[in-house]
Design a protein around this motif. Structure first.
Motif, short mmCIF file in Angstrom:
data_model
loop_
_atom_site.label_atom_id
_atom_site.label_comp_id
_atom_site.label_asym_id
_atom_site.label_seq_id
_atom_site.Cartn_x
_atom_site.Cartn_y
_atom_site.Cartn_z
N VAL A 119 -10.94 -31.01 -11.02
CA VAL A 119 -10.19 -32.17 -10.58
C VAL A 119 -8.91 -31.52 -10.17
N LEU A 120 -7.89 -30.71 -11.50
CA LEU A 120 -6.46 -29.94 -10.64
C LEU A 120 -6.46 -29.72 -8.91
N ARG A 121 -7.40 -29.29 -8.85
CA ARG A 121 -7.10 -29.04 -7.16
C ARG A 121 -7.26 -29.77 -6.77
N ASN A 122 -8.13 -30.94 -6.29
CA ASN A 122 -8.09 -32.28 -5.79
C ASN A 122 -7.14 -32.64 -6.18
N ALA A 123 -6.82 -32.49 -6.86
CA ALA A 123 -4.97 -33.74 -7.18
C ALA A 123 -3.81 -32.43 -6.26
N ILE A 124 -3.70 -31.15 -6.13
CA ILE A 124 -3.39 -30.36 -5.48
C ILE A 124 -3.39 -31.03 -4.61
N GLU A 125 -4.81 -30.86 -3.68
CA GLU A 125 -4.73 -30.88 -2.02
C GLU A 125 -4.48 -31.90 -1.99
N SER A 126 -4.08 -33.26 -2.90
CA SER A 126 -3.90 -34.35 -2.70
C SER A 126 -2.70 -34.65 -2.37
N GLU A 127 -1.40 -33.09 -2.21
CA GLU A 127 -0.15 -33.04 -1.77
C GLU A 127 0.33 -34.58 -2.81
N VAL A 128 -0.17 -34.38 -4.16
CA VAL A 128 0.81 -34.48 -5.03
C VAL A 128 2.38 -33.96 -5.68
N SER A 129 3.17 -34.76 -5.31
CA SER A 129 4.81 -34.11 -6.10
C SER A 129 4.33 -32.81 -7.33
N TRP A 130 3.70 -33.09 -8.25
CA TRP A 130 3.97 -32.04 -8.79
C TRP A 130 2.58 -32.59 -9.66
N VAL A 131 2.12 -31.45 -10.49
CA VAL A 131 1.17 -30.66 -10.86
C VAL A 131 1.17 -29.59 -12.38
N ASP A 132 0.31 -30.38 -13.63
CA ASP A 132 0.92 -29.95 -15.34
C ASP A 132 -0.24 -28.63 -15.28
N LEU A 133 0.16 -27.74 -14.89
CA LEU A 133 -0.89 -26.19 -15.13
C LEU A 133 -0.85 -25.77 -16.85
N GLU A 134 -1.43 -25.32 -17.65
CA GLU A 134 -2.06 -25.34 -18.80
C GLU A 134 -2.01 -23.75 -18.58
N ALA A 135 -0.37 -23.12 -19.44
CA ALA A 135 -0.16 -21.46 -19.44
C ALA A 135 -1.59 -20.97 -19.70
N ASP A 136 -2.64 -21.81 -20.20
CA ASP A 136 -3.84 -20.94 -20.99
C ASP A 136 -5.40 -20.73 -20.12
N ILE A 137 -4.97 -21.41 -18.53
CA ILE A 137 -5.64 -20.99 -18.04
C ILE A 137 -6.54 -19.61 -17.38
N ASP A 138 -7.51 -19.54 -17.15
CA ASP A 138 -7.34 -18.52 -17.31
C ASP A 138 -7.23 -17.44 -15.56
N ALA A 139 -5.84 -16.25 -16.43
CA ALA A 139 -5.37 -15.95 -14.44
C ALA A 139 -6.30 -15.94 -13.80
#
Length: 269
Positions: A119-139
């Motif tokens: 879902v987050l990858r699709n949001a980024i690919e939609s060229e949204v201005s900002w995305v919130d990425l939690e710091a505890d996502i797998d490195a």
């Protein structure tokens, strides 16, 4: 004194509801809108009305106690993500922060972590201005998302703690551990009153000269202190809502219009 960026977290659990809230946020002068994609996968069930005695024992009119809504999960295939992202892109005038909060950090996304990352990858690919990425996502996964976002989508690196901070020093350490993980570093803690809120305030005061862009916030009683005094504390972004009601204060939230009024009264503008 520089006015922080005001980001309104959109209310609602449907595309239509969030778009309507975005229009209200635009009208009051917000700078950003946060779309909680994870809430598209829940249905909001409001509590049944509670009968109350309109007059208390001391003769004053009493208010009904606030009862939060219940969020009922929906199936993953109930949401057309591509259509939703297109609707947000075309229907919101302000820059948008896309967030898909996991259950482990207070969110509602019902699927697996792999499905949430998609879902987050699709949001980024939609060229949204900002995305919130939690710091505890797998490195490795997070590095891939950061690479995908580079040059087109700015990143808010966030951590949401379910417990109160032990000290202002702990908060500062948590922020320092986020260095280099996003354009804005956001930490959010549970608060239960003045004691925990003062720790947030002290940490924000000590970090106000930092070169990093920071947002320190609380959820719970007095959690709105760092939001109300954000210009004084050098906070870069303040999260607010278009919701109204006395319950907001006990949740550490603040209405965007009320926030602007408070800043004007405190001569922060």
């Amino acid at each position: 004194m520089i006015r922080p960026t005001i980001c309104v977290t959109l209310s609602g659990c449907s595309v239509g509801g969030m778009l309507a809230d975005a229009a209200r946020a635009t009208a009051v002068g917000a700078d950003l809108c946060e779309v909680r994609l994870d809430k598209l996968w829940v249905t909001e069930k409001k509590p049944d009305p509670v009968e109350i005695n309109p007059v208390s024992t001391n003769g004053r009119r009493s208010r009904p106690a606030y009862v939060p809504p219940e969020y009922i999960p929906k199936s993953l295939d109930s949401v057309d993500l591509a259509a939703s992202l297109a609707a947000f892109k075309g229907g919101i005038d302000l820059p948008v922060v896309m967030t898909c909060r996991p259950v482990r950090q207070g969110g509602y996304f019902p699927g697996t972590e792999e499905q949430r990352i998609a879902v987050l990858r699709n949001a980024i690919e939609s060229e949204v201005s900002w995305v919130d990425l939690e710091a505890d996502i797998d490195a490795d996964v997070r590095a891939d998302l950061m690479s995908l976002a580079k040059g087109k989508t700015s990143v808010i690196s966030s951590v949401h703690f379910s417990e109160e901070p032990d000290s202002s020093g702990e908060i500062i350490q948590d922020i320092e551990e986020l260095e280099g993980t996003g354009e804005i570093l956001k930490v959010c803690y549970a608060t239960s009153g003045r004691n925990s809120a003062l720790k947030l305030f002290e940490a924000a005061w000590m970090m106000k000269e930092s070169e990093s862009k920071i947002s320190i916030m609380g959820l719970g009683p007095c959690g709105d202190w760092t939001r109300i005094h954000a210009p004084l504390l050098g906070q870069d972004i303040v999260y607010s809502t278009m919701e109204t009601g006395s319950h907001l204060s006990s949740q550490g939230k603040i209405n965007a219009s009320d926030l602007l009024i408070a800043w004007e009264m405190l001569e922060y503008n």
